[in-house]
Design a protein around this motif. Structure first.
Motif, PDB file in Angstrom:
ATOM      1  N   LEU A 103      -3.514 -44.325 -26.068  1.00 22.45           N
ATOM      2  CA  LEU A 103      -2.907 -44.883 -27.274  1.00 22.45           C
ATOM      3  C   LEU A 103      -3.841 -44.778 -28.477  1.00 22.45           C
ATOM      4  N   VAL A 104      -5.135 -45.024 -28.260  1.00 24.06           N
ATOM      5  CA  VAL A 104      -6.095 -45.004 -29.369  1.00 24.06           C
ATOM      6  C   VAL A 104      -6.255 -43.589 -29.915  1.00 24.06           C
ATOM      7  N   THR A 105      -6.411 -42.598 -29.017  1.00 26.79           N
ATOM      8  CA  THR A 105      -6.597 -41.216 -29.487  1.00 26.79           C
ATOM      9  C   THR A 105      -5.311 -40.649 -30.074  1.00 26.79           C
ATOM     10  N   ILE A 106      -4.165 -41.134 -29.630  1.00 22.40           N
ATOM     11  CA  ILE A 106      -2.904 -40.700 -30.241  1.00 22.40           C
ATOM     12  C   ILE A 106      -2.854 -41.139 -31.699  1.00 22.40           C
ATOM     13  N   VAL A 107      -3.337 -42.349 -31.969  1.00 27.47           N
ATOM     14  CA  VAL A 107      -3.303 -42.885 -33.333  1.00 27.47           C
ATOM     15  C   VAL A 107      -4.424 -42.291 -34.187  1.00 27.47           C
ATOM     16  N   PHE A 108      -5.661 -42.284 -33.662  1.00 26.11           N
ATOM     17  CA  PHE A 108      -6.830 -41.900 -34.466  1.00 26.11           C
ATOM     18  C   PHE A 108      -7.370 -40.508 -34.152  1.00 26.11           C
TER      19      PHE A 108
ATOM     20  N   VAL B 150      -9.280 -18.971 -20.520  1.00 23.05           N
ATOM     21  CA  VAL B 150      -8.541 -18.950 -19.253  1.00 23.05           C
ATOM     22  C   VAL B 150      -7.030 -18.990 -19.457  1.00 23.05           C
ATOM     23  N   LYS B 151      -6.576 -19.880 -20.337  1.00 23.65           N
ATOM     24  CA  LYS B 151      -5.127 -20.059 -20.519  1.00 23.65           C
ATOM     25  C   LYS B 151      -4.579 -19.386 -21.772  1.00 23.65           C
ATOM     26  N   ASP B 152      -5.470 -18.797 -22.574  1.00 24.55           N
ATOM     27  CA  ASP B 152      -5.054 -18.109 -23.805  1.00 24.55           C
ATOM     28  C   ASP B 152      -4.345 -19.074 -24.760  1.00 24.55           C
ATOM     29  N   ILE B 153      -4.860 -20.311 -24.824  1.00 25.82           N
ATOM     30  CA  ILE B 153      -4.321 -21.341 -25.712  1.00 25.82           C
ATOM     31  C   ILE B 153      -5.376 -21.639 -26.776  1.00 25.82           C
ATOM     32  N   TYR B 154      -5.011 -21.414 -28.039  1.00 28.06           N
ATOM     33  CA  TYR B 154      -5.963 -21.550 -29.142  1.00 28.06           C
ATOM     34  C   TYR B 154      -5.589 -22.748 -30.014  1.00 28.06           C
ATOM     35  N   LEU B 155      -6.571 -23.626 -30.251  1.00 21.20           N
ATOM     36  CA  LEU B 155      -6.336 -24.765 -31.141  1.00 21.20           C
ATOM     37  C   LEU B 155      -6.132 -24.290 -32.581  1.00 21.20           C
ATOM     38  N   SER B 156      -6.771 -23.177 -32.948  1.00 29.08           N
ATOM     39  CA  SER B 156      -6.692 -22.677 -34.320  1.00 29.08           C
ATOM     40  C   SER B 156      -5.358 -21.997 -34.637  1.00 29.08           C
ATOM     41  N   ASP B 157      -4.520 -21.783 -33.626  1.00 33.52           N
ATOM     42  CA  ASP B 157      -3.236 -21.106 -33.843  1.00 33.52           C
ATOM     43  C   ASP B 157      -2.164 -22.025 -34.407  1.00 33.52           C
TER      44      ASP B 157
ATOM     45  N   PHE C  26      -3.139 -33.291 -34.959  1.00 32.66           N
ATOM     46  CA  PHE C  26      -2.779 -34.395 -34.065  1.00 32.66           C
ATOM     47  C   PHE C  26      -3.877 -34.636 -33.033  1.00 32.66           C
ATOM     48  N   VAL C  27      -4.402 -33.557 -32.467  1.00 34.98           N
ATOM     49  CA  VAL C  27      -5.453 -33.671 -31.450  1.00 34.98           C
ATOM     50  C   VAL C  27      -6.725 -34.265 -32.052  1.00 34.98           C
ATOM     51  N   THR C  28      -7.097 -33.843 -33.255  1.00 35.81           N
ATOM     52  CA  THR C  28      -8.402 -34.211 -33.817  1.00 35.81           C
ATOM     53  C   THR C  28      -8.385 -35.492 -34.650  1.00 35.81           C
TER      54      THR C  28
ATOM     55  N   GLY D 284      -5.268 -37.433 -35.073  1.00 36.18           N
ATOM     56  CA  GLY D 284      -4.181 -38.292 -34.626  1.00 36.18           C
ATOM     57  C   GLY D 284      -2.993 -38.398 -35.565  1.00 36.18           C
ATOM     58  N   VAL D 285      -2.081 -39.274 -35.179  1.00 40.13           N
ATOM     59  CA  VAL D 285      -0.867 -39.516 -35.972  1.00 40.13           C
ATOM     60  C   VAL D 285      -1.235 -40.053 -37.353  1.00 40.13           C
ATOM     61  N   LEU D 286      -2.268 -40.888 -37.409  1.00 38.68           N
ATOM     62  CA  LEU D 286      -2.701 -41.450 -38.690  1.00 38.68           C
ATOM     63  C   LEU D 286      -3.114 -40.346 -39.656  1.00 38.68           C
ATOM     64  N   GLY D 287      -3.888 -39.395 -39.172  1.00 38.41           N
ATOM     65  CA  GLY D 287      -4.320 -38.289 -40.024  1.00 38.41           C
ATOM     66  C   GLY D 287      -3.162 -37.435 -40.495  1.00 38.41           C
ATOM     67  N   LEU D 288      -2.232 -37.148 -39.579  1.00 34.38           N
ATOM     68  CA  LEU D 288      -1.046 -36.372 -39.958  1.00 34.38           C
ATOM     69  C   LEU D 288      -0.252 -37.092 -41.046  1.00 34.38           C
ATOM     70  N   LEU D 289      -0.087 -38.397 -40.887  1.00 30.78           N
ATOM     71  CA  LEU D 289       0.672 -39.186 -41.860  1.00 30.78           C
ATOM     72  C   LEU D 289      -0.005 -39.164 -43.225  1.00 30.78           C
ATOM     73  N   ILE D 290      -1.329 -39.272 -43.242  1.00 30.78           N
ATOM     74  CA  ILE D 290      -2.078 -39.266 -44.512  1.00 30.78           C
ATOM     75  C   ILE D 290      -1.910 -37.930 -45.238  1.00 30.78           C
ATOM     76  N   PHE D 291      -2.042 -36.834 -44.510  1.00 34.20           N
ATOM     77  CA  PHE D 291      -1.906 -35.519 -45.147  1.00 34.20           C
ATOM     78  C   PHE D 291      -0.470 -35.282 -45.622  1.00 34.20           C
ATOM     79  N   PHE D 292       0.509 -35.775 -44.865  1.00 34.65           N
ATOM     80  CA  PHE D 292       1.894 -35.630 -45.305  1.00 34.65           C
ATOM     81  C   PHE D 292       2.140 -36.456 -46.578  1.00 34.65           C
ATOM     82  N   LYS D 293       1.592 -37.670 -46.617  1.00 32.05           N
ATOM     83  CA  LYS D 293       1.736 -38.523 -47.801  1.00 32.05           C
ATOM     84  C   LYS D 293       1.039 -37.882 -49.007  1.00 32.05           C
ATOM     85  N   LEU D 294      -0.106 -37.251 -48.765  1.00 30.87           N
ATOM     86  CA  LEU D 294      -0.821 -36.570 -49.842  1.00 30.87           C
ATOM     87  C   LEU D 294       0.020 -35.427 -50.400  1.00 30.87           C
ATOM     88  N   TRP D 295       0.616 -34.644 -49.510  1.00 30.97           N
ATOM     89  CA  TRP D 295       1.474 -33.544 -49.957  1.00 30.97           C
ATOM     90  C   TRP D 295       2.673 -34.076 -50.747  1.00 30.97           C
TER      91      TRP D 295
END
Length: 401
Positions: free
Chosen positions: A289-294, A315-322, A329-331, A333-344
Motif C-alpha cells: 500500500l505504501v509503495t503504491i501511494v509513494f 531475461v524477460k525483455d521488459i524495459y522500464l524506460s519503454d 507509478f513504480v518510482t 507512485g500514484v501520488l507522483g502521477l497525480l501531481i504531474f497530471f495536475k501540473l499538466w
C-alpha cells in the motif's frame, strides 16, 4: 494568489548558470571524450547548490504551476527514503539515480533570475541548434561512437544510423517554436526551419516521437480552421498514397516494415511488448500500500534493487524506460502521477503569448504513454513551464491593473 513583486534583472552569474546547468545535466551531451565521472560529480554537487540558491524563491512561489513543481520535487525527495526503506538501496545511490529529476529546481532558478521571454527563446534556439550540429557530427563519424554510451553498438537497421544523444528535448522544443513562428505567426524563414527540424526528427527513426510531434503541431496550426477534420482526412489519404512509393531501404520504409511486422505479430497472437510492460509494472510487480501511494524510488544499477530491473531487461525483455506512466507509478507512485497530471492541467488552462510551450508539454504528455521521455527532458520541461508561468503572471497583472 502570488503577490506581484518587481524583481531585478538577471545578473551575469544567472546567465552563466542558464547555459551551464543544462550542459551539466546532459553530462556534456554525453561526449565520450569528456571525463564522465568528473561531469557527474559536478552535476551531483550543483543540485544542492542550486537548491540553496533558489530556496527563498521556492518558499515565496504561490502560483499554481510553481505549487505543483514544488510538490513534484517533494515526491522525489520522498522517493529517496522509499528505495532505502523497502529495497535497502543506499540513499547515496538513490540520490545519484534521482539527480536528473531534481533538475526541476531549474524552473525556480529561471523564476528567481526573472529572465525575459527573449532570453528563454534564445536558450531554446542555441541548445536546439547545438543538438542538431552534434547529431550531424555523430552521423558523419558513424559507426564510430562519439556521444552517449560507447559500449552500445551503432547500427543502421532502420535505414539510418540511430543515436541517443542526451538533451534531445531541446530539439522538440525548437521544433514547436519554429512551427509557431512559421505557421501560426506567419514568418516565412521559420516555415522552412520547422520543416528542416522535423526532417531531423524523422531521421531519429523513433516512431512515437515522429507521430506525436506531428500530431500536436498539426492540431495547433489548424485548430482554428473550420474544416480541420477534412484536412486530417486528406492528410491521412495523402500519407497512404505517398507510402506506396517509399523505398524499403529508406528510413521511412524501414519504420513502415517494422510497424507492419509488429502488427502481424500482434494479429497472430503475439502480445505487443508495451502491453506486456504496462501489465507487468501496473499489476504484477510486487508492491504494498505504501509503495503504491509513494512509489519505490528510482533504481540504481549498482544496487540489488536496480539489478532487478536489469534482470527484467536481459531475461524477460521488459524495459522500464519503454513505458512512461507505469515507470512513474513504480518510482513515485500514484501520488507522483497525480501531481504531474495536475501540473499538466494547470498548464493547459494558461492562455498566453506563445503556443510552443504548451505544444511541447502536450507532446510530452502524449509521448510519455509509450516512452519515458519525461525522465530525459526535465530541463526543456522547466523552460516550457517557466514561459507559461510568465503568461499566467502577466494575466494576473492585467487583472490587477
Amino acid at each position: 494568489m502570488e503577490k506581484v513583486i518587481k524583481k531585478k534583472n538577471p545578473r551575469k552569474l544567472d546567465y552563466f548558470i542558464l547555459y551551464l546547468f543544462p550542459l551539466l545535466s546532459t553530462y556534456g551531451f554525453g561526449y565520450i571524450g569528456f571525463n564522465t565521472m568528473i561531469l557527474k560529480m559536478l552535476y551531483f554537487i550543483s543540485i544542492p547548490l542550486l537548491f540553496i540558491y533558489v530556496f527563498t524563491t521556492i518558499k515565496k512561489s504561490k502560483d499554481e504551476i510553481s505549487k505543483y513543481v514544488k510538490y513534484a520535487v517533494s515526491v522525489y525527495l520522498i522517493s529517496l527514503m522509499m528505495a532505502w526503506l523497502f529495497h535497502n538501496q543506499a540513499i547515496s545511490l538513490t540520490y545519484r539515480a534521482t539527480c536528473g529529476y531534481f533538475a526541476l529546481l531549474f524552473y525556480f532558478f529561471l523564476k528567481r533570475a526573472n529572465f525575459c521571454r527573449k532570453d528563454i527563446i534564445l536558450l531554446t534556439l542555441v541548445y536546439g541548434v547545438i543538438w542538431i550540429i552534434l547529431w550531424l557530427i555523430a552521423l558523419y563519424m558513424a559507426p564510430t561512437p562519439v556521444f552517449g554510451n560507447s559500449d552500445i553498438t551503432i547500427n543502421d537497421d532502420r535505414g539510418i544510423f540511430r543515436f541517443f544523444i542526451p538533451g534531445d528535448g531541446f530539439l522538440y522544443l525548437l521544433f514547436f517554436l519554429c512551427v509557431e513562428l512559421g505557421f501560426i505567426k506567419k514568418c516565412k524563414i521559420f516555415k522552412f526551419l520547422s520543416v528542416t527540424v522535423f526532417t531531423v526528427i524523422v531521421l531519429q527513426v523513433t516512431r512515437q516521437t515522429i507521430f506525436f510531434s506531428f500530431i500536436v503541431a498539426f492540431y495547433f496550426v489548424f485548430r482554428h480552421a473550420k474544416h480541420i477534420l477534412v484536412y486530417a482526412i486528406l492528410l491521412y489519404i495523402g500519407i497512404n498514397l505517398i507510402s506506396i512509393n517509399v523505398s524499403d531501404d529508406s528510413p521511412l520504409g524501414k519504420l513502415m516494415q517494422l510497424s507492419e511486422s509488429q502488427y502481424l505479430d500482434q494479429k497472430s497472437g503475439d502480445e505487443n511488448a508495451r502491453v506486456v510492460e504496462y501489465r507487468y509494472f501496473l499489476t504484477e510487480m510486487p508492491n504494498n500500500l505504501v509503495t503504491i501511494v509513494f512509489g519505490n524510488g528510482i533504481p540504481h544499477d549498482d544496487s540489488s534493487y536496480g539489478k532487478q530491473f536489469l534482470w527484467l531487461k536481459d531475461v524477460k525483455d521488459i524495459y522500464l524506460s519503454d513505458v512512461g506512466y507505469p515507470a512513474m507509478f513504480v518510482t513515485i507512485g500514484v501520488l507522483g502521477l497525480l501531481i504531474f497530471f495536475k501540473l499538466w492541467r494547470a498548464c493547459v488552462k494558461v492562455r498566453g503569448e506563445n503556443d510552443f510551450p504548451i505544444m511541447f508539454l502536450n507532446y510530452m504528455f502524449l509521448c510519455n504513454f509509450v516512452s519515458f521521455v519525461i525522465s530525459v527532458s526535465i530541463i526543456p520541461i522547466c523552460v516550457a513551464l517557466y514561459l507559461l508561468q510568465l503568461d499566467a503572471k502577466s494575466t494576473i497583472e492585467k487583472k490587477m491593473n
